[in-house]
Write an enzyme that holds these catalytic residues in place. Sequence first.
Site, mmCIF file in Angstrom:
data_model
loop_
_atom_site.group_PDB
_atom_site.id
_atom_site.type_symbol
_atom_site.label_atom_id
_atom_site.label_comp_id
_atom_site.label_asym_id
_atom_site.label_seq_id
_atom_site.Cartn_x
_atom_site.Cartn_y
_atom_site.Cartn_z
ATOM 1 N N ARG A 154 0.875 -1.176 0.000
ATOM 2 C CA ARG A 154 0.000 0.000 0.000
ATOM 3 C C ARG A 154 0.908 1.220 0.000
ATOM 4 O O ARG A 154 2.062 1.150 0.443
ATOM 5 C CB ARG A 154 -0.908 -0.009 1.222
ATOM 6 C CG ARG A 154 -1.838 -1.227 1.286
ATOM 7 C CD ARG A 154 -2.583 -1.294 2.596
ATOM 8 N NE ARG A 154 -3.499 -2.435 2.650
ATOM 9 C CZ ARG A 154 -3.155 -3.656 3.066
ATOM 10 N NH1 ARG A 154 -1.919 -3.901 3.470
ATOM 11 N NH2 ARG A 154 -4.045 -4.641 3.085
ATOM 12 N N LYS A 167 -1.227 -3.099 7.298
ATOM 13 C CA LYS A 167 -2.537 -2.845 7.864
ATOM 14 C C LYS A 167 -2.833 -3.822 8.992
ATOM 15 O O LYS A 167 -2.545 -5.007 8.894
ATOM 16 C CB LYS A 167 -3.583 -2.996 6.746
ATOM 17 C CG LYS A 167 -4.962 -2.506 7.087
ATOM 18 C CD LYS A 167 -5.843 -2.604 5.855
ATOM 19 C CE LYS A 167 -7.249 -2.106 6.121
ATOM 20 N NZ LYS A 167 -8.096 -2.198 4.900
ATOM 21 N N HIS A 225 -2.400 2.576 -5.861
ATOM 22 C CA HIS A 225 -3.158 1.356 -5.567
ATOM 23 C C HIS A 225 -3.481 0.581 -6.843
ATOM 24 O O HIS A 225 -3.700 -0.633 -6.790
ATOM 25 C CB HIS A 225 -4.439 1.699 -4.798
ATOM 26 C CG HIS A 225 -4.853 0.651 -3.829
ATOM 27 N ND1 HIS A 225 -4.223 0.450 -2.615
ATOM 28 C CD2 HIS A 225 -5.821 -0.303 -3.895
ATOM 29 C CE1 HIS A 225 -4.794 -0.557 -1.974
ATOM 30 N NE2 HIS A 225 -5.763 -1.029 -2.737
ATOM 31 N N ARG A 243 -0.972 -2.038 -7.315
ATOM 32 C CA ARG A 243 -1.231 -3.157 -6.402
ATOM 33 C C ARG A 243 -2.287 -4.089 -7.010
ATOM 34 O O ARG A 243 -2.142 -5.315 -6.982
ATOM 35 C CB ARG A 243 -1.689 -2.592 -5.056
ATOM 36 C CG ARG A 243 -1.984 -3.607 -3.974
ATOM 37 C CD ARG A 243 -2.241 -2.837 -2.669
ATOM 38 N NE ARG A 243 -2.990 -3.622 -1.702
ATOM 39 C CZ ARG A 243 -2.435 -4.461 -0.836
ATOM 40 N NH1 ARG A 243 -1.134 -4.632 -0.825
ATOM 41 N NH2 ARG A 243 -3.195 -5.123 0.032
ATOM 42 N N HIS A 263 -3.603 -9.668 2.487
ATOM 43 C CA HIS A 263 -5.036 -9.796 2.738
ATOM 44 C C HIS A 263 -5.278 -10.791 3.866
ATOM 45 O O HIS A 263 -4.639 -11.842 3.919
ATOM 46 C CB HIS A 263 -5.764 -10.288 1.485
ATOM 47 C CG HIS A 263 -5.832 -9.271 0.400
ATOM 48 N ND1 HIS A 263 -6.006 -9.601 -0.937
ATOM 49 C CD2 HIS A 263 -5.762 -7.915 0.429
ATOM 50 C CE1 HIS A 263 -6.041 -8.508 -1.671
ATOM 51 N NE2 HIS A 263 -5.898 -7.467 -0.865
ATOM 52 N N TYR A 266 -9.955 -10.611 -7.675
ATOM 53 C CA TYR A 266 -9.175 -10.364 -8.883
ATOM 54 C C TYR A 266 -9.416 -11.444 -9.934
ATOM 55 O O TYR A 266 -9.246 -11.199 -11.127
ATOM 56 C CB TYR A 266 -7.687 -10.269 -8.529
ATOM 57 C CG TYR A 266 -7.382 -9.078 -7.664
ATOM 58 C CD1 TYR A 266 -7.317 -7.797 -8.211
ATOM 59 C CD2 TYR A 266 -7.184 -9.206 -6.295
ATOM 60 C CE1 TYR A 266 -7.063 -6.687 -7.416
ATOM 61 C CE2 TYR A 266 -6.929 -8.106 -5.491
ATOM 62 C CZ TYR A 266 -6.868 -6.853 -6.055
ATOM 63 O OH TYR A 266 -6.622 -5.766 -5.274
#
Length: 295
Positions: A154, A180, A245, A248, A271, A280
């Site tokens: 990120r 995150k 992003h 990414r 994730h 995706y």
Amino acid sequence: MHYFGLEITTTSKAKNRLVQQASTDEQLIKMWLHSKAASTQKAYAREAELFIQFVGKSLQLITIADIQDYVDEQEGKAPATVARSLNAIKSLCSFGQRIGYLPFNIAAPERAPRIKNTTAERILTREEVESMIVSAPSGRDLTILLVLYTAAPRVSELCRLKWRDVRPAGVSGQITIFGKGGKTRTVLIPQSTWEALKLLKKPNALPDDPVFLSQKGGHMSTSQVWRIVKEAGERAGITEEVSPHWLRHCNASHSLDAGAPLHLVQQTLGHSSAATTSKYLHARPNDSSGMYLGI
């Protein structure tokens, strides 16, 4: 209560103090924001401020009708905007209940609007990404694009990188990313990215020095990285305004197209759920039932 064989008595007032750890809305909000990322703190603080201004009373007095009225007031705004606002309020109320400031989570029954998955609109082709990289000035800007695409951090994670986070791994290298939710992941990078990082590192660089320096010598800001990526997109002739992003998203989509296992892409992107990564697969399908209809 008993601790190590000792009986400890507590008065009802002491029990209340242990449970209710905030006495005002301001204290509650400060505690709620404390462990969140800086960007999240700013956005959530604004959402809380707008909501409290709207209801005009303490959070301890709000009702589900107040929350519904606030959501109705935002009619006409994008579903993502409404969802972000409501999710911030739900998070605040949930935290308030957990620390005893609110008797229960009044926002729990209200559901955020469903949001269209627009990931496919933000996935560039491999040729477009390669054009962005090839047209970038050598040095810092080129290395930023390579790291964003091949390691998929990120933008805030990229800006926080220090040289102690970048280490050799065989003939290539690896990057340790603090991401995150306070989670750390280590990502292998291809040799091209590793070589670019080595060229960027100054001989006197210390382990805690930023990998990507601002003009003042500190860590680059996220807005600086956004500008670099946007300009790279413009040089490549991409009409949409490309953000960090997007690269990414491209990492995930392109690697899955090339046969990378879903769990590996999940680990690389950080994730918490494979379901997040699997979007995706749906964003860039390789096949569909309509292809078999002979039309």
